[in-house]
Design a protein around this motif. Structure first.
Motif, PDB file in Angstrom:
ATOM      1  N   GLY B   9      50.294  43.323  41.633  1.00  0.00           N
ATOM      2  CA  GLY B   9      50.627  42.171  40.797  1.00  0.00           C
ATOM      3  C   GLY B   9      50.369  40.849  41.467  1.00  0.00           C
ATOM      4  O   GLY B   9      49.999  39.885  40.803  1.00  0.00           O
ATOM      5  N   CYS B  10      50.527  40.802  42.790  1.00  0.00           N
ATOM      6  CA  CYS B  10      50.406  39.511  43.457  1.00  0.00           C
ATOM      7  C   CYS B  10      48.970  38.996  43.435  1.00  0.00           C
ATOM      8  O   CYS B  10      48.736  37.800  43.437  1.00  0.00           O
ATOM      9  N   LEU B  11      47.998  39.899  43.383  1.00  0.00           N
ATOM     10  CA  LEU B  11      46.608  39.459  43.269  1.00  0.00           C
ATOM     11  C   LEU B  11      46.362  38.837  41.907  1.00  0.00           C
ATOM     12  O   LEU B  11      45.770  37.772  41.785  1.00  0.00           O
ATOM     13  N   ALA B  12      46.864  39.532  40.870  1.00  0.00           N
ATOM     14  CA  ALA B  12      46.677  39.040  39.516  1.00  0.00           C
ATOM     15  C   ALA B  12      47.413  37.719  39.307  1.00  0.00           C
ATOM     16  O   ALA B  12      46.932  36.831  38.616  1.00  0.00           O
ATOM     17  N   ALA B  13      48.599  37.603  39.948  1.00  0.00           N
ATOM     18  CA  ALA B  13      49.399  36.388  39.792  1.00  0.00           C
ATOM     19  C   ALA B  13      48.897  35.255  40.693  1.00  0.00           C
ATOM     20  O   ALA B  13      49.432  34.152  40.641  1.00  0.00           O
ATOM     21  N   ASN B  14      47.875  35.540  41.498  1.00  0.00           N
ATOM     22  CA  ASN B  14      47.303  34.551  42.424  1.00  0.00           C
ATOM     23  C   ASN B  14      48.380  33.910  43.303  1.00  0.00           C
ATOM     24  O   ASN B  14      48.554  32.692  43.302  1.00  0.00           O
ATOM     25  N   PHE B 189      39.817  29.218  43.373  1.00  0.00           N
ATOM     26  CA  PHE B 189      41.251  28.926  43.518  1.00  0.00           C
ATOM     27  C   PHE B 189      42.042  30.154  43.958  1.00  0.00           C
ATOM     28  O   PHE B 189      43.146  30.403  43.490  1.00  0.00           O
ATOM     29  N   PHE B 190      41.444  30.941  44.891  1.00  0.00           N
ATOM     30  CA  PHE B 190      42.029  32.186  45.362  1.00  0.00           C
ATOM     31  C   PHE B 190      43.001  31.845  46.500  1.00  0.00           C
ATOM     32  O   PHE B 190      42.605  31.735  47.659  1.00  0.00           O
ATOM     33  N   LYS B 191      44.279  31.665  46.143  1.00  0.00           N
ATOM     34  CA  LYS B 191      45.255  31.157  47.112  1.00  0.00           C
ATOM     35  C   LYS B 191      45.434  32.070  48.319  1.00  0.00           C
ATOM     36  O   LYS B 191      45.455  31.620  49.457  1.00  0.00           O
ATOM     37  N   ALA B 192      45.591  33.391  48.063  1.00  0.00           N
ATOM     38  CA  ALA B 192      45.849  34.327  49.167  1.00  0.00           C
ATOM     39  C   ALA B 192      44.701  34.285  50.178  1.00  0.00           C
ATOM     40  O   ALA B 192      44.929  34.298  51.389  1.00  0.00           O
ATOM     41  N   GLN B 193      43.470  34.210  49.678  1.00  0.00           N
ATOM     42  CA  GLN B 193      42.313  34.214  50.574  1.00  0.00           C
ATOM     43  C   GLN B 193      42.287  32.957  51.437  1.00  0.00           C
ATOM     44  O   GLN B 193      42.078  33.028  52.647  1.00  0.00           O
TER      45      GLN B 193
END
Lengths: 225, 234
Positions: B9-14, B189-193
């Motif tokens: 979910g955290c990937l989808a939720a960015n 806008f890929f925050k985790a990356q």
């Protein structure tokens, strides 16, 4: 040297200087960012550093701050700020990043300059009956001046460089001329943009060195040494 | 964030911090880190290899000090984006472009510190070595360099930490190691990356600094002995 000639042709073509993405506008943005952020950083860093230096506290903070500043990649900070909600406010991420990277050299150099003032001189001034404020203005500040100016010079180098990088995070400034050139595979434009940025950086350095000498409160005495 | 937000979910939720990102893009992260490390290492090694002869040259001919130090200062004042761009016509979109730019930047710090290190060697040590019949080469390798090592290593550490940070700008030509992940993360806008790559960058810088500090201690065991004796005496 064909590329330099092509870059020169690009630079001397009037249309490349006009419009929103022209060199003229980008140069204006760049100067505005640099000037505003340097002034802001000085307002934050110098009073704090000079005061800490005067009372002799916070040395570890002042030194570690500038070491930490070196380890943090400017590009990463620019991009991180851009994708936070701050990024919706136009140039705000650029301004914040510029201030963040200009404060450490200003703070560290001003602090070290204040602490390197010969203690015997300060004691002598106090012995002559000078108040804390007088010692600060008439003794410490003039003696710390060269280091304060060194800090201002490295902060300027840092700010001009970071303002250029802002383009890679979608901000304005002269870096945009370079990144736009990369996006369109236009090498003459890339080199032309880089030449303008390099010239601006060296000019800023030169102006500061000259201003530093002209404004030195102990110009005549220092030269004798 | 409750446990309901599953790992995927955290990937989808960015989200900024995302374990699933580490798992699913582990290979990409490793590749970028490896590239970052080798670009930094090669740049610093070449930087040292160029700075040493330069420093020795300046020491042998003090007249060259002003031009050499002036030139390296000028290079240092040029913004990284402009420096890499100016090298484009010579190297094209290559790792060599990034390495060359980084070497030029490292010279300012390295040349100054090597000179300071050599200047800090006590004249008595030199005299003693000469009296024992040491030639210029042996004097340099066996007396001057070991004594200059602390200042030299301080320079190498500073240059390495700056180089780790500056390597990110290589993203301009797709050789930026973790910097490339930062800039591609910006596009989507890929925050985790962006956050993971940025944090890894700082970790690399701090790790390299500590590693070099350890190396310095290993190479200069006498500095610790001396310090220990002073402590005993005091």
């Amino acid at each position: 040297m064909g590329t330099v000639a092509d870059a020169w042709v690009w630079l001397t073509t009037g249309t490349n200087w006009q419009g929103e993405s022209g060199v003229g506008n980008r140069l204006g943005e760049h100067l505005w960012f640099t000037g505003v952020c340097l002034a802001l950083s000085c307002l934050i860093a110098l009073p704090l550093a000079l005061w800490l230096g005067h009372i002799g506290r916070g040395g570890a903070l002042a030194v570690n701050l500038s070491n930490a500043g070196r380890a943090v990649p400017t590009l990463a900070v620019l991009v991180l700020l851009t994708i936070t909600p701050l990024g919706r406010h136009g140039d705000l991420p650029t301004v914040i990043a510029l201030v963040l990277f200009a404060v450490p050299p200003l703070l560290t150099n001003a602090y070290v300059g204040m602490r390197e003032v010969d203690r015997a001189v300060v004691e002598a001034a106090r012995g002559m009956g000078m108040s804390g404020g007088q010692v600060f203005r008439k003794v410490e500040l003039p003696l710390a001046y060269p280091m304060v100016m060194t800090g201002l010079r490295s902060a300027t180098v840092q700010v001009v460089a970071t303002a250029t990088l802002a383009a890679m995070a979608g901000g304005g400034g002269l870096g945009r001329v370079i990144t736009a050139g990369f996006n369109t595979n236009n090498t003459p434009q890339v080199v032309a943009g880089a030449l303008v940025v390099g010239a601006l950086a060296l000019l800023a350095e030169g102006v500061l060195v000259a201003a530093g000498r002209a404004l030195d409160p102990m110009r005549s005495t220092r030269r004798a040494h | 964030m409750s446990a309901v937000v599953s790992a995927a979910g955290c990937l989808a939720a960015n989200e900024w911090i995302c374990g699933e990102y580490l798992r699913s893009r582990g290979q990409e992260l490793t590749d970028a880190t490896v590239q970052h490390v080798w670009i930094t290492a090669v740049s610093v090694l070449i930087g040292v290899a160029v700075a040493f002869p330069l420093a020795l040259l300046v020491r042998a001919r003090p007249g060259l000090a002003a031009p050499v130090l002036g030139l390296t200062t000028v290079l240092y004042a040029i913004p990284s984006l402009a420096m890499f761009s100016l090298l484009l016509p010579f190297f094209g979109l290559s790792a060599a472009l990034v390495v060359t730019g980084l070497v030029l930047y490292s010279l300012t710090i390295l040349v100054r510190n090597i000179l300071a290190g050599l200047a800090s060697v006590p004249e008595e040590a030199r005299e003693a070595a000469r009296g024992m019949g040491y030639g210029a080469g042996r004097l340099l390798w066996e007396v001057e360099l070991p004594l200059a090592l602390p200042a030299v290593m301080a320079g190498v550490r500073m240059a390495t930490v700056s180089t780790v940070a500056l390597t990110t700008v290589g993203a301009l030509v797709d050789y930026g190691g973790l910097g490339t992940l930062v800039t591609t993360g910006l596009k989507s806008f890929f925050k985790a990356q962006v956050l993971t790559a940025s944090v890894l960058c700082v970790v690399l810088a701090v790790g390299a600094d500590l590693l070099l500090l350890g190396l310095q201690r290993l190479l200069t065991p006498w500095t610790r002995i001396r310090r220990g004796r002073i402590r005993e005496a005091g």
